[in-house]
Design an enzyme around this catalytic site. Structure first.
Site: not given
Length: 405
Positions: A119, A126, A192, A194, A226, A230, A233, A246, A250, A351
């Site tokens: 990834d 971003h 996320e 993607e 994905d 957080r 992470q 992660k 997915t 975000e």
């Protein structure tokens, strides 16, 4: 002028003969097989092959696209041309129509066996936002970001088909200001948005794949979510990057859109400054004018533009293999979160809520900082196709379930 199929196709649906994405489906009591989407139907390629209408490649009756993907560009082109012929010439209708199945009557499965999964982190918007959130008093971009496509290796075994329940992961997390971490369910679960591409033709060990050879190896594109924890992470990522935050899940969309279908969507990507090193340079533009839309419980949360991605797919492939790592059939490469310059173009809740400090308010009045149990996230995308048509990448969806007791 758009090519006309004798199959009823909605112009807004994005599944006309200019698209013809591949997938794997099943019906009750039957084995999975390969099909393509056309209108509101799935065209059974195993059935067409058995009827002698397309070449018997001994791969369409399998439960995976891998055997067809490894056949290479010449086979991909020949099969695509034959399908267009069968679906546009009324003379073929009596023999082809029996192999059309309403998509509502089938179960769409994961389209290919994932060999490896990587990834990337290729949206400058971003990456800049993340830098501003976590490093407000220093440069938002790290020194290497504009010199190479940053990425991490994910876990192939947890790449799931669209619709698979997403179990809220548990792990270590440390609250800011606390000395020690605690163990428990993630409190900051995120999506996320993607776009990914999947390799069909392998490459030998010790030889990188140049940007000019992208079409020789890559079969097509899918949508990717994905999922990210957080809080896990931020605690685990120093110094080697994400792991458990992660690797739990997915999600990918069921339809693989061929590279050929997206040729009309190619646009000039953002200017890269400084100029990339020679192995990362592209002789042709490989930005893609894909328009993503993210929904939370049916409410639009954002509309990220893929055309704004700083690093392109051929550059990602070239970088992933430049050290001599061999490419394998089924290798999946995801773009990283797709975000644009505006707030409503951000591709994740990190975000959109500015790490929880500015809750996102949806049209129905509900607010989110991060995902709650029961939330359903849907990512969909469309692109301009040949002759003014519309190309749909379908959608990828998942519903959050609580951590098991």
């Amino acid at each position: 002028m758009t090519t006309v199929s004798w199959v009823e196709v909605s112009e807004e649906g994005g599944f006309g003969v200019e698209n013809l994405p591949y997938g794997v489906f099943s019906r009750p009591g039957e084995l999975p097989r390969v099909g393509v989407a056309i209108g509101e139907h799935v065209l059974d390629l195993a059935g067409l092959s058995a009827a002698g209408l397309i070449d018997d490649r001994r791969c369409f009756a399998s439960g995976s696209l891998n055997a067809f993907m490894v056949a290479g560009p010449a086979s991909w082109r020949a099969n695509r041309a034959r399908l267009v012929e069968l679906l546009t010439d009324e003379a073929h209708r009596p023999r082809v129509e029996p192999h059309l199945i309403p998509v509502a009557d089938v179960k769409l499965l994961r389209p290919f066996e994932v060999a490896d999964y990587a990834d990337f982190y290729s949206s400058v918007h971003h990456a800049t936002n993340v830098g501003r959130i976590f490093r407000p008093n220093s440069d938002s971009l790290t020194p290497n970001w504009k010199r190479l496509p940053v990425a991490y290796h994910g876990r192939a075994g947890t790449v799931y088909p669209s619709g698979t329940p997403i179990i809220r992961p548990a792990g270590q997390r440390r609250t800011p200001g606390e000395a020690e971490p605690v163990f428990g369910p993630s409190l900051r679960l995120d999506f996320e948005a993607e776009v990914g591409f999947v390799a069909g033709v392998p490459s030998p060990a010790g030889r990188g794949v140049p940007t000019s050879a992208f079409r020789d190896h890559v079969f097509g594109f899918v949508l990717v979510n994905d999922w990210s924890a957080r809080d896990l992470q931020s605690w685990e990522s120093q110094p080697l990057g994400p792991f458990l935050s992660k690797s739990f899940a997915t999600s990918i969309s069921p339809w693989v859109v061929p590279v050929a279908a997206l040729e009309p969507a190619r646009v000039t990507p953002p200017v890269q400054d400084p100029a990339p090193l020679p192995y990362l340079r592209c002789a042709e533009p490989w930005g893609l004018d894909l328009h993503l839309e993210v929904l939370i419980n049916g409410q639009v949360a954002s509309r990220p533009p893929f055309a704004s991605m700083y690093w392109t797919s051929p550059q990602q492939l070239a970088h992933a293999t430049v050290n001599g790592a061999p490419l394998r059939t089924g290798d999946l490469f995801a773009s990283g979160t797709v975000s644009g310059p505006e707030r409503d173009q951000r591709g994740c809740l990190l975000e959109l809520s500015w790490n929880g400090r500015e809750p996102l308010e949806l049209d129905d009045g509900t607010k989110r900082t991060f995902l709650e149990d029961g939330d359903t996230v849907t990512i969909r995308a469309k692109a301009p196709g040949a002759s003014g048509s519309l190309i749909s990448l379908g959608e990828v969806t998942g519903t959050v379930h609580p951590t098991p007791a």
